[in-house]
Design a protein around this motif. Structure first.
Motif, mmCIF file in Angstrom:
data_model
loop_
_atom_site.group_PDB
_atom_site.id
_atom_site.type_symbol
_atom_site.label_atom_id
_atom_site.label_comp_id
_atom_site.label_asym_id
_atom_site.label_seq_id
_atom_site.Cartn_x
_atom_site.Cartn_y
_atom_site.Cartn_z
ATOM 1 N N ALA A 2 1.174 37.460 13.692
ATOM 2 C CA ALA A 2 1.431 36.204 12.990
ATOM 3 C C ALA A 2 0.153 35.662 12.357
ATOM 4 C CB ALA A 2 2.029 35.174 13.951
ATOM 5 N N ALA A 3 -0.944 35.707 13.089
ATOM 6 C CA ALA A 3 -2.217 35.201 12.563
ATOM 7 C C ALA A 3 -2.646 35.992 11.328
ATOM 8 C CB ALA A 3 -3.298 35.257 13.640
ATOM 9 N N CYS A 54 6.588 39.067 -1.567
ATOM 10 C CA CYS A 54 6.450 38.564 -0.191
ATOM 11 C C CYS A 54 6.866 39.645 0.809
ATOM 12 C CB CYS A 54 7.310 37.325 0.016
ATOM 13 S SG CYS A 54 6.825 35.900 -0.966
ATOM 14 N N GLU A 63 -0.343 35.015 8.445
ATOM 15 C CA GLU A 63 -0.605 33.655 7.977
ATOM 16 C C GLU A 63 -1.924 33.545 7.221
ATOM 17 O OE1 GLU A 63 -0.028 31.236 11.472
ATOM 18 O OE2 GLU A 63 2.151 31.231 11.185
ATOM 19 N N GLU A 64 -2.852 34.472 7.461
ATOM 20 C CA GLU A 64 -4.102 34.508 6.685
ATOM 21 C C GLU A 64 -3.832 34.779 5.210
ATOM 22 O OE1 GLU A 64 -6.755 37.434 8.255
ATOM 23 O OE2 GLU A 64 -7.120 36.314 10.097
ATOM 24 N N ARG A 65 -2.663 35.341 4.908
ATOM 25 C CA ARG A 65 -2.308 35.688 3.521
ATOM 26 C C ARG A 65 -1.919 34.463 2.695
ATOM 27 N NH1 ARG A 65 -4.198 39.483 6.030
ATOM 28 N NH2 ARG A 65 -3.838 41.645 5.482
ATOM 29 N N GLU A 76 -0.298 30.017 2.863
ATOM 30 C CA GLU A 76 0.604 29.024 3.456
ATOM 31 C C GLU A 76 2.062 29.471 3.445
ATOM 32 O OE1 GLU A 76 1.738 25.684 5.435
ATOM 33 O OE2 GLU A 76 -0.317 26.306 5.054
ATOM 34 N N LYS A 77 2.465 30.216 2.422
ATOM 35 C CA LYS A 77 3.869 30.630 2.335
ATOM 36 C C LYS A 77 4.276 31.565 3.459
ATOM 37 C CE LYS A 77 3.979 32.776 -1.696
ATOM 38 N NZ LYS A 77 4.537 33.564 -2.795
ATOM 39 N N TYR A 78 3.286 32.128 4.187
ATOM 40 C CA TYR A 78 3.584 33.060 5.274
ATOM 41 C C TYR A 78 3.537 32.396 6.648
ATOM 42 C CZ TYR A 78 3.205 36.402 1.523
ATOM 43 O OH TYR A 78 3.404 37.070 0.349
ATOM 44 N N LYS A 79 3.573 31.074 6.696
ATOM 45 C CA LYS A 79 3.585 30.357 7.968
ATOM 46 C C LYS A 79 4.834 30.732 8.741
ATOM 47 C CE LYS A 79 2.627 26.232 10.352
ATOM 48 N NZ LYS A 79 2.339 26.883 11.567
ATOM 49 N N ILE A 80 4.637 31.114 9.989
ATOM 50 C CA ILE A 80 5.715 31.649 10.821
ATOM 51 C C ILE A 80 6.222 30.611 11.807
ATOM 52 C CG2 ILE A 80 6.180 33.331 12.658
ATOM 53 C CD1 ILE A 80 4.346 35.245 11.130
ATOM 54 N N ILE A 104 10.235 32.604 8.195
ATOM 55 C CA ILE A 104 9.081 32.408 7.316
ATOM 56 C C ILE A 104 9.624 31.688 6.077
ATOM 57 C CG2 ILE A 104 7.112 33.465 6.170
ATOM 58 C CD1 ILE A 104 7.422 35.902 7.950
#
Length: 71
Positions: free
Chosen positions: A55-56, A15, A59-61, A63-67, A7
């Motif tokens: 993951a979805a 985070c 990632e809703e949290r 852009e910084k949580y893009k896996i 991530i």
């Protein structure tokens, strides 16, 4: 079972708290290790764990949580 994801956007204790909070919704996650230096999250989980759903939700949290799946 073990899964490792990167991530790249994570950078601080806040985070880490977000990742832990989302992960706590998944009882199939047996152990979670978050390494801010390598920006990797290592999961030990049951076979029933739905990585795509986890993951979805993360990632809703933002852009910084893009896996990025590593292994």
């Amino acid at each position: 079972m073990h899964t490792t994801v990167a991530i790249p956007g994570i950078c601080c204790d806040s985070c880490v708290r977000v990742i832990r909070s989302v992960s706590s919704l998944y009882p199939q996650i047996l152990h979670l290790n978050i390494d801010l230096t390598s920006k990797r999250v290592m999961l030990r989980h049951t076979e029933e764990f739905d990585e795509a759903a986890w993951a979805a939700l993360l990632e809703e949290r933002g852009e910084k949580y893009k896996i990025i799946h590593v292994s």
